[in-house]
Design an enzyme around this catalytic site. Structure first.
Site, PDB file in Angstrom:
ATOM      1  N   MET A  30     -11.146 -26.618 -15.131  1.00  0.00           N
ATOM      2  CA  MET A  30     -12.607 -26.464 -15.102  1.00  0.00           C
ATOM      3  C   MET A  30     -12.974 -25.118 -15.729  1.00  0.00           C
ATOM      4  SD  MET A  30     -14.062 -28.429 -11.822  1.00  0.00           S
ATOM      5  CE  MET A  30     -13.816 -27.166 -10.617  1.00  0.00           C
ATOM      6  N   ALA A  35      -4.496 -16.156 -15.123  1.00  0.00           N
ATOM      7  CA  ALA A  35      -3.033 -16.214 -15.281  1.00  0.00           C
ATOM      8  C   ALA A  35      -2.420 -17.461 -14.628  1.00  0.00           C
ATOM      9  CB  ALA A  35      -2.405 -14.954 -14.702  1.00  0.00           C
ATOM     10  N   GLY A  36      -3.088 -18.003 -13.614  1.00  0.00           N
ATOM     11  CA  GLY A  36      -2.590 -19.235 -12.994  1.00  0.00           C
ATOM     12  C   GLY A  36      -2.616 -20.387 -14.000  1.00  0.00           C
ATOM     13  N   HIS A  37      -3.727 -20.486 -14.738  1.00  0.00           N
ATOM     14  CA  HIS A  37      -3.807 -21.539 -15.765  1.00  0.00           C
ATOM     15  C   HIS A  37      -2.776 -21.285 -16.867  1.00  0.00           C
ATOM     16  CE1 HIS A  37      -8.027 -21.669 -14.108  1.00  0.00           C
ATOM     17  NE2 HIS A  37      -7.713 -22.948 -14.071  1.00  0.00           N
ATOM     18  N   GLN A  61     -17.461 -33.428  -8.496  1.00  0.00           N
ATOM     19  CA  GLN A  61     -16.584 -32.993  -7.406  1.00  0.00           C
ATOM     20  C   GLN A  61     -17.164 -31.822  -6.612  1.00  0.00           C
ATOM     21  OE1 GLN A  61     -13.341 -32.106 -10.350  1.00  0.00           O
ATOM     22  NE2 GLN A  61     -12.807 -30.492  -8.919  1.00  0.00           N
ATOM     23  N   GLY A 147      -1.808 -27.266 -10.406  1.00  0.00           N
ATOM     24  CA  GLY A 147      -1.347 -26.137  -9.592  1.00  0.00           C
ATOM     25  C   GLY A 147      -1.084 -26.557  -8.147  1.00  0.00           C
ATOM     26  N   GLN A 153      -5.108 -32.050  -3.647  1.00  0.00           N
ATOM     27  CA  GLN A 153      -5.461 -32.634  -4.956  1.00  0.00           C
ATOM     28  C   GLN A 153      -4.221 -33.286  -5.580  1.00  0.00           C
ATOM     29  OE1 GLN A 153      -8.280 -30.939  -7.966  1.00  0.00           O
ATOM     30  NE2 GLN A 153      -6.434 -30.136  -8.904  1.00  0.00           N
TER      31      GLN A 153
HETATM   32  O1  PAF Z   1      -8.180 -28.371 -10.317  1.00  0.00           O
HETATM   33  C1  PAF Z   1      -9.155 -28.436 -11.093  1.00  0.00           C
HETATM   34  O2  PAF Z   1      -9.458 -27.494 -11.842  1.00  0.00           O
HETATM   35  C2  PAF Z   1     -10.021 -29.682 -11.102  1.00  0.00           C
HETATM   36  O3  PAF Z   1     -10.075 -30.259  -9.853  1.00  0.00           O
HETATM   37  C3  PAF Z   1      -9.575 -30.704 -12.161  1.00  0.00           C
HETATM   38  C4  PAF Z   1      -8.184 -31.237 -11.870  1.00  0.00           C
HETATM   39  C5  PAF Z   1      -9.618 -30.083 -13.544  1.00  0.00           C
HETATM   40  C6  PAF Z   1     -10.539 -31.903 -12.164  1.00  0.00           C
HETATM   41  O4  PAF Z   1     -11.839 -31.512 -12.435  1.00  0.00           O
END
Ligand code: PAF
Length: 287
Positions: A30, A35-37, A61, A147, A153
């Protein structure tokens, strides 16, 4: 690196990559990348030869409009980070492309979505699963990286992938932490200096609880102590702290500790934070 918006452009780029033999690794995000991404992208590079990142703040969401409005956004910086990280394709869809007029079909989830986060964020997981299904349908990746911080999730996405026979492998990637243990999150940028200091108690307390359980303390007793500690912190509103099974998310009291995870959610200075730690990994360096 290519930056695209339209669904057809994504499909064409991926088809071309696949027909030249690439393995597609996907990191859905999103935005507000940190750094996590980057560590998800690094893992994607290790798993595939064509790395795709999507950047889409999914309105479906967010059960709270104020939370959606306040969600950090900086697409320019995100795209720059992706370029530096060697991403092959960045997809930034417009909201109308994902949810065109008349959109009315949603993923309906089972009991996995009714506990923990599900109790505090009604509709969140149905919105998340719906967009993840759509993103997976468009990108059609071989693997997708998520993550571990978002434990529930991942459990829900894995179950959806299994139940809907989606041909993708879901990879759970390690949580990246600050020096003091705070899990990296796009939401951390919203913490004031004071709240940032209070937020460190979350990891400290679940880490302590996990270590106590690992060395033989009963999970319910360790939880009680941890809850009392967090409840005594001014500026921190605890939503839950539990020990659960990693896959089923069912509460664990003192058995099956190999799969046990201590999970926590709290609002600190107006910012909602979540974290978790595996009991069996509690004695490892968390960073
Ligand atoms: O973890 C996230 O950033 C969101 O929940 C995702 C998986 C991109 C879905 O919108």
């Amino acid at each position: 690196m290519r930056l695209v918006t339209a669904i057809d452009d994504v499909r064409r780029a991926i088809q071309a990559a696949k027909s030249s033999g690439a393995t597609v690794a996907f990191v859905p995000t999103m935005g507000a990348l940190h750094a996590g991404h980057l560590s998800l992208i690094e893992r994607a590079h290790a798993e595939g030869s064509f790395v795709v990142v999507s950047i889409f703040v999914n309105p479906l969401q967010f059960n709270d409009h104020a939370d959606l409005a306040a969600y950090p956004r900086d697409v320019e910086a995100d795209v720059k980070m992706c370029r530096t990280a060697g991403v092959d394709l960045v997809w930034c869809p417009e909201s109308e492309m994902i949810y065109p007029e008349g959109f009315e079909t949603y993923v309906e989830l089972g009991p996995l979505a009714d506990v923990l986060e599900g109790l505090h964020r009604p509709g969140h997981f149905a919105g998340m699963a719906t967009v993840v299904l759509k993103l997976l349908n468009v990108v059609a990746p071989d693997v997708a990286c998520f993550g571990r911080k978002d434990l529930q999730q991942i459990a829900i996405v894995r179950r959806m992938v299994r139940d809907f026979n989606l041909p993708v492998r879901i990879i759970a990637c390690r949580t990246v932490r600050e020096e003091d243990g705070l899990a990296l999150s796009s939401r951390n940028t919203k913490l004031s200096g004071e709240a940032r200091a209070v937020a460190t108690h979350l990891f400290r307390v679940i880490h302590q609880a996990a270590r106590a359980i690992q060395s033989g303390e009963r999970a319910d007793e360790a939880c009680e102590l941890a809850i009392a500690d967090l409840a005594s912190r001014p500026g921190l509103d605890l939503e839950y702290l539990e020990v659960v099974d990693r896959d089923s998310l069912a509460p664990i009291t003192h058995e099956r500790l190999a799969e046990a995870v201590v999970v926590v959610a709290a609002v600190v200075g107006g910012v909602r934070l979540i974290d978790n730690i595996d009991v069996h990994a509690a004695s490892e360096d968390p960073r």
